[in-house]
Design a protein around this motif. Structure first.
Motif, short mmCIF file in Angstrom:
data_model
loop_
_atom_site.label_atom_id
_atom_site.label_comp_id
_atom_site.label_asym_id
_atom_site.label_seq_id
_atom_site.Cartn_x
_atom_site.Cartn_y
_atom_site.Cartn_z
N ASP A 129 0.80 -1.27 -0.03
CA ASP A 129 -0.01 -0.09 0.05
C ASP A 129 0.95 1.40 -0.01
OD1 ASP A 129 -2.20 -1.55 -0.01
OD2 ASP A 129 -2.55 -1.70 2.29
N ILE A 130 1.84 1.22 -0.07
CA ILE A 130 3.02 2.35 -0.25
C ILE A 130 2.45 3.28 -1.46
CG2 ILE A 130 4.79 1.29 1.02
CD1 ILE A 130 6.40 1.54 -1.65
N PRO A 131 2.58 4.63 -1.17
CA PRO A 131 2.69 5.56 -2.60
C PRO A 131 3.61 5.16 -3.56
CG PRO A 131 3.63 6.81 -0.60
CD PRO A 131 3.22 5.40 -0.14
N VAL A 132 3.27 5.23 -4.68
CA VAL A 132 4.23 4.84 -5.92
C VAL A 132 4.02 6.29 -6.89
CG1 VAL A 132 4.54 3.65 -7.83
CG2 VAL A 132 4.09 2.35 -5.49
N ILE A 133 5.13 6.51 -7.56
CA ILE A 133 5.21 7.45 -8.50
C ILE A 133 5.44 6.34 -9.93
CG2 ILE A 133 6.36 8.99 -10.04
CD1 ILE A 133 5.11 10.43 -7.49
N HIS A 169 -2.21 2.78 -5.84
CA HIS A 169 -1.73 3.92 -4.98
C HIS A 169 -0.65 4.72 -5.58
CE1 HIS A 169 -3.67 1.82 -2.00
NE2 HIS A 169 -3.24 0.52 -2.17
N ILE A 170 -0.91 4.79 -6.97
CA ILE A 170 -0.02 5.83 -7.70
C ILE A 170 -0.42 7.37 -7.50
CG2 ILE A 170 0.66 6.48 -10.20
CD1 ILE A 170 0.48 3.46 -10.78
N GLU A 171 0.60 7.83 -7.11
CA GLU A 171 0.46 9.45 -6.82
C GLU A 171 0.41 10.38 -8.13
OE1 GLU A 171 2.30 11.65 -3.53
OE2 GLU A 171 3.14 12.91 -5.12
N SER A 172 1.23 9.90 -9.05
CA SER A 172 0.95 10.37 -10.37
C SER A 172 2.12 9.62 -11.25
CB SER A 172 1.59 11.99 -10.28
OG SER A 172 2.99 12.27 -9.76
N ALA A 173 1.66 9.92 -12.60
CA ALA A 173 2.50 9.19 -13.38
C ALA A 173 3.07 10.09 -14.59
CB ALA A 173 1.43 8.27 -14.37
N LEU A 174 4.22 10.11 -14.91
CA LEU A 174 4.83 10.75 -16.23
C LEU A 174 4.38 10.02 -17.47
CD1 LEU A 174 8.08 11.04 -14.34
CD2 LEU A 174 6.79 12.92 -15.06
N ALA A 198 13.37 0.38 -1.06
CA ALA A 198 12.40 0.10 -1.70
C ALA A 198 11.43 1.46 -1.91
CB ALA A 198 11.42 -0.82 -1.44
N ARG A 199 11.23 1.94 -0.88
CA ARG A 199 10.35 3.63 -0.78
C ARG A 199 11.18 4.63 -1.59
NH1 ARG A 199 6.09 6.43 2.04
NH2 ARG A 199 6.76 8.90 1.52
N LEU A 200 12.66 4.61 -1.59
CA LEU A 200 13.32 5.33 -2.38
C LEU A 200 13.22 5.12 -3.88
CD1 LEU A 200 16.91 5.68 -0.47
CD2 LEU A 200 15.45 7.64 -1.11
N TRP A 201 13.25 3.76 -4.31
CA TRP A 201 13.25 3.33 -5.52
C TRP A 201 12.00 3.60 -6.19
CZ3 TRP A 201 16.16 -1.98 -5.49
CH2 TRP A 201 17.57 -1.78 -5.29
N LEU A 202 10.92 3.51 -5.26
CA LEU A 202 9.51 3.51 -6.08
C LEU A 202 8.67 5.09 -5.79
CD1 LEU A 202 8.32 -0.03 -4.58
CD2 LEU A 202 8.44 0.77 -7.15
N TYR A 203 9.39 5.96 -4.84
CA TYR A 203 8.52 6.88 -4.56
C TYR A 203 9.44 8.16 -4.57
CZ TYR A 203 5.55 10.33 -2.71
OH TYR A 203 4.83 11.73 -2.31
N ASP A 204 10.29 8.08 -3.43
CA ASP A 204 11.25 9.52 -3.31
C ASP A 204 11.99 9.89 -4.28
OD1 ASP A 204 10.52 9.74 -0.82
OD2 ASP A 204 11.60 8.18 0.06
N ASN A 205 12.75 8.68 -5.03
CA ASN A 205 13.56 9.19 -6.12
C ASN A 205 12.84 9.79 -7.41
OD1 ASN A 205 15.67 8.24 -4.48
ND2 ASN A 205 16.15 6.31 -5.67
#
Ligand SMILES: [Zn+2]
Length: 419
Positions: free
Chosen positions: A16-20, A138-143, A396-403
């Motif tokens: 359920d983590i937020p993802v970009i 749980h995708i916050e936004s998509a490029l 994992a959170r860096l790779w999927l969201y923060d980065n």
């Protein structure tokens, strides 16, 4: 897919983590729901490469993809002989994940192809993107890279990029001349920049380019390409490499805009078509010529993955974006992530971008596969005693969201999502 105990603990923690979603070509939702869909939408797009290799004719593929009135049973009759040859492949897996997770079927069959089609069409209505991308993934936004529709997106969810490779093609040159602009290259390059500035003001979140053999542009050579592109007959004789003097000139001007406004340049490399043309090492001279511009190198330049990893390691203005990789080959992606843990700083890697145009449903399965790859690569380090679960989850959170948020500055003023 059955995971080990450690892999599964990590994977469940990522549910359920937020993802970009760091790369898509999705059409605006209105264009997607304006067409009817059936089961074949799940096997369109990248599956086309495997279906063609498996022996499906281009004409059959076209009918399966584009004939919105053909009954599902008839489509199944055309699809069935080829399906067993691609069904274990990773391009087919996002379709099978949707069948299982959402529709509750173990697989597609002649007996359920009508019900699958009807249920896909029932859901093909306003709110589809919200339901798939936000609620399920749980995708916050998509490029999104789709220059035809640049200004038509809901820019909270879908953030468009400005595709500059188009300006090395005749359709752009001829559009410029049709606007009765001065017929010289200088005027064309000014027009390209004005177009970029216009899009930046309405919202563009980066530039998009295909890796090409860049060298400092020789203006006479660029001018000759510009002239050749004025006629479709002369353009037909040009190879990809023939266009590069003009593309280099376009890049130098457009990247100046990128530098001024801190817009990251996404760079496709490898995988598709004659993948030698978009070798990831082509990025080296461009990245060196523009040290103040940030580049995000896509797809690990498959099959030239080791070269791509070294480009991400050695050039401080290049990050690696593993969009599309998880469905090209999860096995290869897990192995490369393992090597990236050795070689690439943790803030220099983006682990997910689904890369679809019409089949938004497949984003879900693609994300499941990308999270599995991340969990499998990191679990190996936990099992060897090199990190604990909490450290792995933070990576994992860096790779999927923060980065991706940082690389594309997605929380810039005026665009941060209302939460
Ligand atoms: Zn793409």
């Amino acid at each position: 897919m059955r995971l080990s105990a450690t892999e599964s603990e990590l994977f469940e923690g990522l549910r359920d983590i937020p993802v970009i979603d760091a790369h898509e070509h999705l059409v605006p939702e209105a264009a997607r729901i304006a067409r009817n869909v059936d089961f074949f939408v799940l096997f369109s797009h990248y599956c086309s490469a495997d279906l063609a290799s498996a022996g499906m004719s281009p004409d059959t593929y076209r009918r399966l993809q584009d004939d919105e009135d053909m009954p599902p049973e008839e489509k199944w009759r055309l699809f069935e002989p080829h399906y067993p040859m691609i069904r274990y492949g990773s391009y087919a897996r996002p379709a099978r994940i949707w069948l299982k997770d959402v529709l509750g079927f173990d697989d597609l069959t002649g007996a359920n192809c009508r019900e699958v089609s009807e249920r896909l069409q029932e859901a093909n209505c306003v709110g589809l993107y919200q339901r798939v991308l936000r609620d399920r993934c749980h995708i916050e936004s998509a490029l999104v890279d789709n220059s035809e529709h640049h200004t038509e997106y809901d820019m909270d969810l879908l953030r468009p990029l400005w595709r500059i490779t188009d300006f090395a093609f005749g359709h752009s040159v001829r559009a410029y001349l049709a606007a009765e602009k001065p017929g010289a290259l200088d005027g064309y390059l000014d027009w390209v920049c004005a177009r970029g500035e216009e899009l930046r003001q309405v919202g563009t979140f980066g530039l998009k380019l295909i890796s090409f053999p860049y060298s400092r542009p020789v203006m006479d050579e660029a001018e000759a390409v510009f002239e050749a592109l004025q006629s479709p007959e002369r353009e037909a004789q040009l190879t990809w490499t023939d266009r590069t003097p003009l593309l280099a000139a376009v890049c130098d001007r457009a990247l100046e805009l990128a530098r001024r406004h801190s817009l990251t340049v996404a760079v496709h490399s490898g995988v598709w078509g004659d993948f030698r043309d978009s070798h990831p090492c082509h990025l080296i001279p461009l990245a060196m010529a523009h040290p103040d511009v940030r580049f995000d190198l896509f797809h690990l330049g498959m099959p030239f993955v080791r070269e791509a990893v070294l480009v991400g390691k050695m050039f401080p203005n290049v990050s690696l974006n593993l969009c599309w990789n998880a469905v090209v080959s999860p096995e290869l992606t897990v192995r490369v992530l393992d090597e990236c843990l050795d070689m690439v700083p943790l803030n220099n890697l983006i682990a997910f971008g689904a890369d679809y145009r019409i089949a938004v449903e497949k984003v879900h399965g693609h994300l499941v596969m990308a999270k599995e790859c991340v969990a499998r690569a990191l679990a190996k380090r936990i099992d060897r005693g090199q990190m604990d679960v909490a450290e792995a989850a933070a990576i994992a959170r860096l790779w999927l969201y923060d980065n991706p948020v940082a690389v594309y500055n997605l929380h810039r003023e005026g665009w941060a999502r209302r939460r």
